[in-house]
Design a protein around this motif. Structure first.
Motif, PDB file in Angstrom:
ATOM      1  N   TRP A 146       0.858  -1.332   0.053  1.00  0.00           N
ATOM      2  CA  TRP A 146       0.003  -0.074   0.029  1.00  0.00           C
ATOM      3  C   TRP A 146       0.928   1.272   0.031  1.00  0.00           C
ATOM      4  N   SER A 148       0.544   5.559   0.733  1.00  0.00           N
ATOM      5  CA  SER A 148      -0.080   6.675   1.105  1.00  0.00           C
ATOM      6  C   SER A 148       0.671   7.921   1.061  1.00  0.00           C
ATOM      7  N   ASN A 150       0.519  10.616   2.942  1.00  0.00           N
ATOM      8  CA  ASN A 150       0.130  11.054   4.244  1.00  0.00           C
ATOM      9  C   ASN A 150      -0.812  12.288   4.017  1.00  0.00           C
ATOM     10  N   THR A 162      -5.744  13.548   1.330  1.00  0.00           N
ATOM     11  CA  THR A 162      -5.132  12.352   1.288  1.00  0.00           C
ATOM     12  C   THR A 162      -5.288  11.484   0.411  1.00  0.00           C
ATOM     13  N   THR A 164      -4.868   7.323  -0.991  1.00  0.00           N
ATOM     14  CA  THR A 164      -4.150   6.100  -0.406  1.00  0.00           C
ATOM     15  C   THR A 164      -4.312   5.029  -1.424  1.00  0.00           C
ATOM     16  N   GLU A 203      -8.136   2.677  -4.664  1.00  0.00           N
ATOM     17  CA  GLU A 203      -7.633   4.114  -4.428  1.00  0.00           C
ATOM     18  C   GLU A 203      -8.481   4.802  -4.029  1.00  0.00           C
TER      19      GLU A 203
END
Length: 289
Positions: A146, A148, A150, A162, A164, A203
């Motif tokens: 995964w 991200s 942040n 954000t 991810t 996503e």
């Protein structure tokens, strides 16, 4: 030839022993020596070849034969890695230059680890030192790379967002030819072929704008890729074989399309993608029929 020679020698000794002793007082000693010599040679004749001769004639044990089919089980560990990409089309929620800001921040790489366990079946054909074979395996393998960003901000430097991404696998299967060199009960081999898995890609996007934008892009897909590796096997007995193996598998990208929307009707098309590589190290045991 040795036995015939020893018999002839005994006859000579007996002939000497039958001669009158001179002087006569030597007769007892002569007969004692004759009896000892004849007994020793007789023992040699009644023993078919000496132990050293027998050892020289003993056949060497035949080398282990790898030809045949087998079934087995394996367990080990796997590491997966992915390159994640994001793209956002121009629209009415994110205005220029924010789509490019989100796309840049939402792209990156990450990996994940997992247990691998399953079974294999195959057959080998041996010719001299060379062994060729074909093997198929199916393993449980749950991994979840995964990525991200942040928490970053949009182009105004104030509004947070954000994004991810993740890709999940549940199994790994391969069909692979193998070729190796055997040294009696040891076999070293190279292997390569086709790999199979199924992935779920997700996503997600959220920001702190007013109104807030929320979006997802998801896809589930069966993938076909390539695999290569090497291994070593040792025949513990004629039927039970221990093995250790390393494999590297690569798969093409998974693409997904979704949308970022807000309560005011704003929308931007969201694109996400991820590739997948897998490295595994596992040990196993086979039963050869």
């Amino acid at each position: 030839m040795r036995k015939k020679y020893r018999s002839h020698l005994i006859e000579k000794i007996i002939a000497i022993c039958n001669r009158p002793a001179s002087p006569p007082r030597m007769a007892p000693m002569l007969w004692a020596g004759c009896v000892g010599a004849v007994s020793t040679l007789s023992a040699c004749i009644t023993t078919p070849s000496f132990a050293a001769d027998m050892a020289m004639k003993a056949p060497r044990p035949a080398a282990y034969q790898w030809s045949g089919c087998y079934v087995g089980a394996n367990v080990g560990g796997g590491a997966s890695g992915s390159n994640f990409d994001t793209a956002v089309d121009p629209g009415t929620h994110l205005l220029d230059p924010d789509p490019a800001v989100v796309a840049t921040s939402g792209s990156g790489s990450h990996g994940g680890d997992g247990l691998i366990a399953g079974g294999q079946v195959g057959c080998n054909w041996q010719s001299g030192l060379f062994v060729a074979g074909l093997e198929g395996d199916f393993d449980y393998f749950h991994s979840n790379p995964w990525f991200s960003n942040n928490t970053n901000t949009l182009s105004d430097g104030v509004t947070p967002f954000t994004i991810t991404q993740s890709i999940t696998t549940d199994y790994l299967a391969t069909i692979r030819p193998r070729i190796g060199i055997a040294a009696d009960r040891n076999l070293a081999y190279l292997t390569g072929g086709v790999a199979f898995t199924r992935v779920s890609y997700l996503e997600s996007y959220i920001d702190g704008a007013a109104p807030a934008g929320i979006g997802t892009a998801a896809a589930s897909k069966s993938l076909v890729g390539w695999v290569a590796g090497a291994g070593w096997e040792n025949a513990i007995t004629d039927h039970w074989i221990f093995r250790a193996e390393y494999l590297y598998a690569g798969f093409s990208k998974v693409n997904a399309v979704g949308a970022i929307t807000d309560a005011g009707g704003g929308v931007n098309t969201l694109h996400g993608s991820s590739d997948l590589t897998v490295q595994i190290i596992r040990a196993g045991v086979n039963y050869k029929f």
